[in-house]
Scaffold this motif. Structure first.
Motif, PDB file in Angstrom:
ATOM      1  N   ALA A   1      10.350  -4.874  -7.921  1.00 26.53           N
ATOM      2  CA  ALA A   1       8.889  -4.879  -8.039  1.00 26.53           C
ATOM      3  C   ALA A   1       8.331  -3.583  -7.462  1.00 26.53           C
ATOM      4  N   VAL A   2       7.381  -2.995  -8.187  1.00 23.51           N
ATOM      5  CA  VAL A   2       6.670  -1.806  -7.722  1.00 23.51           C
ATOM      6  C   VAL A   2       5.238  -2.216  -7.409  1.00 23.51           C
ATOM      7  N   THR A   3       4.741  -1.812  -6.217  1.00 24.10           N
ATOM      8  CA  THR A   3       3.413  -2.235  -5.780  1.00 24.10           C
ATOM      9  C   THR A   3       2.446  -1.055  -5.711  1.00 24.10           C
ATOM     10  N   SER A   4       1.188  -1.386  -5.519  1.00 27.89           N
ATOM     11  CA  SER A   4       0.155  -0.359  -5.425  1.00 27.89           C
ATOM     12  C   SER A   4       0.291   0.489  -4.172  1.00 27.89           C
ATOM     13  N   GLU A   5       1.057   0.019  -3.185  1.00 28.69           N
ATOM     14  CA  GLU A   5       1.359   0.843  -2.013  1.00 28.69           C
ATOM     15  C   GLU A   5       2.427   1.884  -2.330  1.00 28.69           C
ATOM     16  N   LEU A   6       2.898   1.874  -3.601  1.00 28.48           N
ATOM     17  CA  LEU A   6       3.889   2.820  -4.109  1.00 28.48           C
ATOM     18  C   LEU A   6       5.245   2.633  -3.446  1.00 28.48           C
ATOM     19  N   HIS A   7       5.597   1.374  -3.203  1.00 30.25           N
ATOM     20  CA  HIS A   7       6.899   1.039  -2.642  1.00 30.25           C
ATOM     21  C   HIS A   7       7.690   0.210  -3.649  1.00 30.25           C
ATOM     22  N   LEU A   8       9.006   0.265  -3.520  1.00 27.26           N
ATOM     23  CA  LEU A   8       9.910  -0.423  -4.436  1.00 27.26           C
ATOM     24  C   LEU A   8      10.629  -1.541  -3.684  1.00 27.26           C
ATOM     25  N   TYR A   9      10.456  -2.785  -4.151  1.00 21.09           N
ATOM     26  CA  TYR A   9      11.070  -3.951  -3.522  1.00 21.09           C
ATOM     27  C   TYR A   9      12.214  -4.459  -4.391  1.00 21.09           C
ATOM     28  N   THR A  10      13.315  -4.805  -3.744  1.00 26.26           N
ATOM     29  CA  THR A  10      14.413  -5.510  -4.409  1.00 26.26           C
ATOM     30  C   THR A  10      14.295  -6.984  -4.042  1.00 26.26           C
ATOM     31  N   LEU A  11      14.159  -7.854  -5.064  1.00 26.26           N
ATOM     32  CA  LEU A  11      13.887  -9.274  -4.841  1.00 26.26           C
ATOM     33  C   LEU A  11      15.040 -10.115  -5.364  1.00 26.26           C
ATOM     34  N   SER A  12      15.158 -11.299  -4.811  1.00 24.36           N
ATOM     35  CA  SER A  12      16.102 -12.282  -5.339  1.00 24.36           C
ATOM     36  C   SER A  12      15.364 -13.596  -5.541  1.00 24.36           C
ATOM     37  N   LEU A  13      15.791 -14.340  -6.550  1.00 21.59           N
ATOM     38  CA  LEU A  13      15.162 -15.617  -6.888  1.00 21.59           C
ATOM     39  C   LEU A  13      16.236 -16.704  -6.808  1.00 21.59           C
ATOM     40  N   ILE A  14      16.127 -17.544  -5.785  1.00 18.91           N
ATOM     41  CA  ILE A  14      17.104 -18.620  -5.570  1.00 18.91           C
ATOM     42  C   ILE A  14      16.355 -19.941  -5.479  1.00 18.91           C
ATOM     43  N   GLN A  15      16.650 -20.824  -6.420  1.00 20.40           N
ATOM     44  CA  GLN A  15      16.031 -22.150  -6.465  1.00 20.40           C
ATOM     45  C   GLN A  15      14.506 -22.062  -6.428  1.00 20.40           C
ATOM     46  N   GLY A  16      13.984 -21.141  -7.205  1.00 19.68           N
ATOM     47  CA  GLY A  16      12.540 -21.010  -7.324  1.00 19.68           C
ATOM     48  C   GLY A  16      11.860 -20.310  -6.167  1.00 19.68           C
ATOM     49  N   LYS A  17      12.641 -19.760  -5.215  1.00 23.88           N
ATOM     50  CA  LYS A  17      12.054 -19.082  -4.059  1.00 23.88           C
ATOM     51  C   LYS A  17      12.404 -17.598  -4.097  1.00 23.88           C
ATOM     52  N   ILE A  18      11.388 -16.778  -3.867  1.00 19.14           N
ATOM     53  CA  ILE A  18      11.556 -15.332  -3.834  1.00 19.14           C
ATOM     54  C   ILE A  18      11.890 -14.898  -2.409  1.00 19.14           C
ATOM     55  N   SER A  19      12.896 -14.033  -2.275  1.00 16.98           N
ATOM     56  CA  SER A  19      13.195 -13.421  -0.979  1.00 16.98           C
ATOM     57  C   SER A  19      13.310 -11.917  -1.170  1.00 16.98           C
ATOM     58  N   ILE A  20      12.813 -11.156  -0.169  1.00 16.12           N
ATOM     59  CA  ILE A  20      12.850  -9.693  -0.225  1.00 16.12           C
ATOM     60  C   ILE A  20      14.167  -9.224   0.382  1.00 16.12           C
ATOM     61  N   GLU A  21      14.981  -8.564  -0.429  1.00 12.07           N
ATOM     62  CA  GLU A  21      16.259  -8.053   0.050  1.00 12.07           C
ATOM     63  C   GLU A  21      16.140  -6.649   0.620  1.00 12.07           C
ATOM     64  N   GLN A  22      15.273  -5.847   0.035  1.00 12.21           N
ATOM     65  CA  GLN A  22      15.140  -4.460   0.479  1.00 12.21           C
ATOM     66  C   GLN A  22      13.776  -3.926   0.102  1.00 12.21           C
ATOM     67  N   CYS A  23      13.268  -3.024   0.940  1.00 17.16           N
ATOM     68  CA  CYS A  23      12.027  -2.317   0.628  1.00 17.16           C
ATOM     69  C   CYS A  23      12.287  -0.826   0.771  1.00 17.16           C
ATOM     70  N   GLN A  24      12.016  -0.070  -0.278  1.00 14.03           N
ATOM     71  CA  GLN A  24      12.134   1.385  -0.242  1.00 14.03           C
ATOM     72  C   GLN A  24      10.736   1.993  -0.282  1.00 14.03           C
ATOM     73  N   LEU A  25      10.436   2.821   0.703  1.00 11.94           N
ATOM     74  CA  LEU A  25       9.119   3.435   0.791  1.00 11.94           C
ATOM     75  C   LEU A  25       9.033   4.567  -0.226  1.00 11.94           C
ATOM     76  N   GLY A  26       8.311   4.320  -1.309  1.00 11.55           N
ATOM     77  CA  GLY A  26       8.205   5.329  -2.360  1.00 11.55           C
ATOM     78  C   GLY A  26       7.316   6.488  -1.976  1.00 11.55           C
ATOM     79  N   TYR A  27       6.221   6.173  -1.277  1.00 10.18           N
ATOM     80  CA  TYR A  27       5.292   7.225  -0.874  1.00 10.18           C
ATOM     81  C   TYR A  27       4.496   6.723   0.325  1.00 10.18           C
ATOM     82  N   ASN A  28       4.467   7.520   1.391  1.00  8.03           N
ATOM     83  CA  ASN A  28       3.796   7.113   2.625  1.00  8.03           C
ATOM     84  C   ASN A  28       2.422   7.738   2.797  1.00  8.03           C
ATOM     85  N   HIS A  29       1.958   8.444   1.778  1.00 14.52           N
ATOM     86  CA  HIS A  29       0.685   9.154   1.898  1.00 14.52           C
ATOM     87  C   HIS A  29       0.762  10.082   3.114  1.00 14.52           C
TER      88      HIS A  29
END
Length: 761
Positions: free
Chosen positions: A313-341
């Motif tokens: 997932a890419v967000t308006s904060e310009l960061h890239l999230y790696t997500l996993s979906l297990i039994q209908g629940k989202i968990s964040i595996e990693q966050c990469q800071l795309g741009y820190n302004h």
């Protein structure tokens, strides 16, 4: 007879005395040591507090700024500053800005579009250009490879779609559409070539490219379609707060999913429809149920991507999230800071972690062991400053508040309290076990307690006549220092009574720091100086002058200061000598954040408005050893040059001097060569040899030699021989362009050259 015996005893006694004296003398003489090898000549450096070198050991580099991003085979490709970044590599075209790109489905080829309307088809990873296509007047907003990677679809704002056959380097098809194209999607149906096109006419049109006809048009959208995805014969489209699901075989709507939020992103993941909203809510359609996840709340979800069974997932904060979906629940595996302004503040905290405040309402917590990142929304506006004390994370923001969070390890902290007493931006704060102190653009300084009974401060004072930039606590927590745009530094006691005013700076004072050892305080100012003040009588005892505005500083030891300036330089200053010992240039902009951690090895964190975070480490001892090795090796090479000169082997001596960049020795040897009868042939052989070593350095050397009367003759002679052998090759012309321009000026001013020489240049 008796006299003879006495004489013999006396001689024997004297002989014994001489032997004893000789033995004592030998004991005083130190044994001769054998000549050590190169490795053992380096003496062990005694541990000292003096620091002269720091080395970057970790980075968080920006890689995404809101344009195209794509993930193929677990590799992230992004367009940043008009170049494509991937795996620490950069793909750029000289003097041309990359505006868009697309990577094929196997990660073997990439198509780039530059702002001069050129599409280039390149082979990865070395970016070898296979062909170039001029697509004017089409300006591709979206670029997509077909499932078989044979065709490339280009859609843009000129109401045209062009299909390129990248295997044959030709236009396969081109057709007009009813509006500007903003989404393209290939329909992967066996033995068919179909393309879905979403335009700003609020329709989705399905084209059969093999038969060059429109199959159908999907209508009924109140505004433009934001996302397209396809599975078997089902087309999923999103618009506003709903998703329409079409059966392309019968061209009818199968289902409509309505939500409470605006849908900005959509994809299919594990046979489930995953939607991202403008509020950061992830919505999952699971069977007949709709599940909502709020972990990214506060960030607009701009895009979903699926690669190798992973959800991104890419967000308006310009960061890239790696997500996993297990039994209908989202968990964040990693966050990469795309741009820190702009990075505005950093703080080291326990467990080898770092707090990062940027011009964003989100605080970042970084684990320096593995560089993992956690984000949470701490304020409603930009966070200017942060501090850590009593296991609390304290933040100050443009929303005029000071927030307190309970630190509970590497996870999102819990908000405990919010102080709202300031009437303007909270620009700086500091904290100790007893209290928190903050300053604001409302020109006040406030002290807060940890009782959290009231949102009002326990003490308030009018601090300065203009905006206050910084506040710092002394090592014993009994003094408070503030600095302001009114060019002054004020010293306060615990009751906020001003005990001293330090004046002398000619522009605003951006930072102040108490010395950890002596009764001194240092200040950094926009007048390009760092001043050190005596806290006993308030006198300015040292002044360090830089070349630009000084924004940040830290004490390294008793007599060393670290500074960050407005052009990205980090400098180490020696107070006793009042000189800059070293300068480091990893940043490209104003350094707003500088923090130091003193453990077994000193670590430094720096951040600037270039969005780059750098972690440094003290490398003084290592650098000193390397310098000693280099010095020893240079001495050996200089001795070898002297030996060659002694043996009149001038050509070899000159080549060796050039290889090791011994400019003075090179000049001396060339002067010896000129004295010989056959000097022209020797110079010609020399030039041929050093061109193979480094022709760029040769050009620079010629330019420098030409500036001095003593070496002008050498410069002309070397240039003449270089031009005769046509040393400037066509394929190297681009990298030599700056030197050639200077060389051309030099030749025009001094030399009269023939046409052959001009053609060589």
């Amino acid at each position: 007879m008796v006299k003879l015996l006495v004489k013999r005893k006396l001689l024997k006694h004297r002989k014994i005395e001489r032997l004893l004296l000789g033995k004592k003398a030998l004991q005083k003489i130190k044994p001769i040591e054998q000549t050590p090898s190169v490795q053992t000549t380096i003496k062990e450096i005694s541990k000292s507090n003096i620091i002269t070198h720091i080395t970057p050991i970790k980075y968080i580099k920006p890689f995404y700024q809101g344009s195209r991003i794509q993930i193929v085979k677990d590799i992230v490709y992004s367009c940043y500053k008009f170049q494509v970044l991937f795996q620490e590599e950069k793909l750029k075209h000289e003097s041309e800005d990359i505006a868009n790109f697309s990577v094929d489905n196997h990660g073997e080829y990439i198509a780039t579009f530059t702002t001069n309307y050129m599409v280039r088809y390149c082979k990865l990873p070395n970016a070898e250009i296979l062909f170039t296509h001029k697509c004017d007047p089409l300006y591709p907003i979206d670029m997509q490879f077909s499932p078989e990677d044979v065709f490339l679809a280009l859609g843009g704002s000129n109401t045209h779609v062009r299909i390129l056959n990248v295997k044959k380097n030709q236009i396969a098809s081109e057709f007009r559409v009813p509006g500007s194209v903003h989404k393209l999607l290939w329909i992967p149906i066996m033995k068919k070539l179909q393309l879905a096109v979403a335009c700003d006419d609020r329709k989705v049109t399905l084209y059969d490219l093999a038969q060059n006809r429109i199959i159908c048009t999907f209508k009924g959208y109140p505004s433009k379609v934001t996302c397209l995805t396809f599975d078997q014969h089902i087309l999923y489209t999103s618009c506003n707060n709903f998703v329409k699901i079409w059966d392309t075989s019968v061209q009818k709507v199968m289902n409509t999913i309505e939500t409470e939020h605006q849908i900005y992103a959509m994809c299919l993941y594990q046979n489930q429809v995953v939607m991202g909203s403008d509020q950061g809510i992830i919505i999952i359609k699971q069977g007949g149920n709709i599940i909502q996840d709020q972990q990214l709340e506060g960030q607009e979800i701009l895009k979903f991507m699926v690669d190798n069974n992973k959800l991104y997932a890419v967000t308006s904060e310009l960061h890239l999230y790696t997500l996993s979906l297990i039994q209908g629940k989202i968990s964040i595996e990693q966050c990469q800071l795309g741009y820190n302004h702009e990075i505005l503040d950093v703080k080291f905290i326990p467990n080898n972690q770092l707090l990062l405040a940027t011009n964003s309402p989100f605080m970042k917590l970084i684990n320096l062991d593995n560089m993992e990142v956690i984000l949470w929304k701490a304020h409603f506006s930009i966070i200017f400053c942060c501090a850590f004390s009593n296991n609390y994370i304290i933040t100050g923001s443009k929303d005029n508040s000071v927030c307190i969070f309970k630190y509970e390890g590497f996870k999102i902290p819990t908000e405990v309290f919010k102080y709202t007493g300031h009437q303007d931006d909270v620009m700086s704060l500091d904290a100790c076990e007893q209290f928190i102190v903050s300053v604001s653009n409302d020109k006040t300084i406030k002290i807060w307690d940890y009782k959290f009974a009231s949102d009002q401060s326990i003490r308030t004072a009018i601090g300065h006549e203009k905006d206050i930039n910084c506040v710092r606590l002394s090592p014993n927590k009994k003094l408070i220092a503030t600095s302001s745009q009114d060019r002054s530094i004020k010293i306060w006691n615990e009751t906020l009574m001003c005990t001293m005013v330090l004046t002398g700076h000619k522009r605003g004072v951006w930072d102040v720091q108490f010395s950890p050892i002596e009764k001194l305080i240092a200040s950094a100012s926009g007048d390009m100086t760092i001043r050190v003040w005596n806290l006993v009588d308030g006198t300015n005892i040292k002044t360090l002058t830089g070349t630009t505005q000084m924004l940040k500083l830290q004490w390294i030891g008793q007599s060393e200061i670290l500074s960050g300036d407005a052009v990205g330089n980090i400098k180490i200053w020696n107070l006793k000598k009042q000189i800059c010992v070293n300068t480091f240039t990893e940043h490209d902009g104003k350094i707003y954040a500088l923090e130091i951690k003193k453990n077994q090895k000193i670590q430094i964190a720096s951040g600037a408005n270039d969005s780059l975070l750098v972690i440094w480490q003290d490398s003084t001892e290592q650098q000193t050893q390397e310098n000693q090795v280099k010095l020893h090796q240079n001495q050996l090479k200089l001795q070898e040059i002297d030996n060659l000169i002694r043996d009149q082997q001038y050509l070899q001596a000159a080549i060796l001097a050039f290889q090791n960049n011994f400019t003075k020795n090179f000049i001396d040897v060339v002067q010896e060569i000129i004295k010989g009868d056959d000097y022209l042939n020797v110079i010609a052989e020399l030039v041929k040899a050093i061109i193979l070593i480094d022709q760029v350095r040769l050009l620079n050397m010629l330019i420098q030699f030409n500036m001095s009367k003593k070496t002008t003759q050498i410069s002309q002679l070397l240039l003449y021989q270089a031009l005769r052998c046509n040393f400037i090759k066509r394929e190297n012309k681009q990298e030599l362009i700056s030197q050639l321009k200077q060389l051309k000026i030099m030749i025009e001013q001094i030399f009269t050259i023939n046409k052959l020489s001009q053609q060589s240049i």
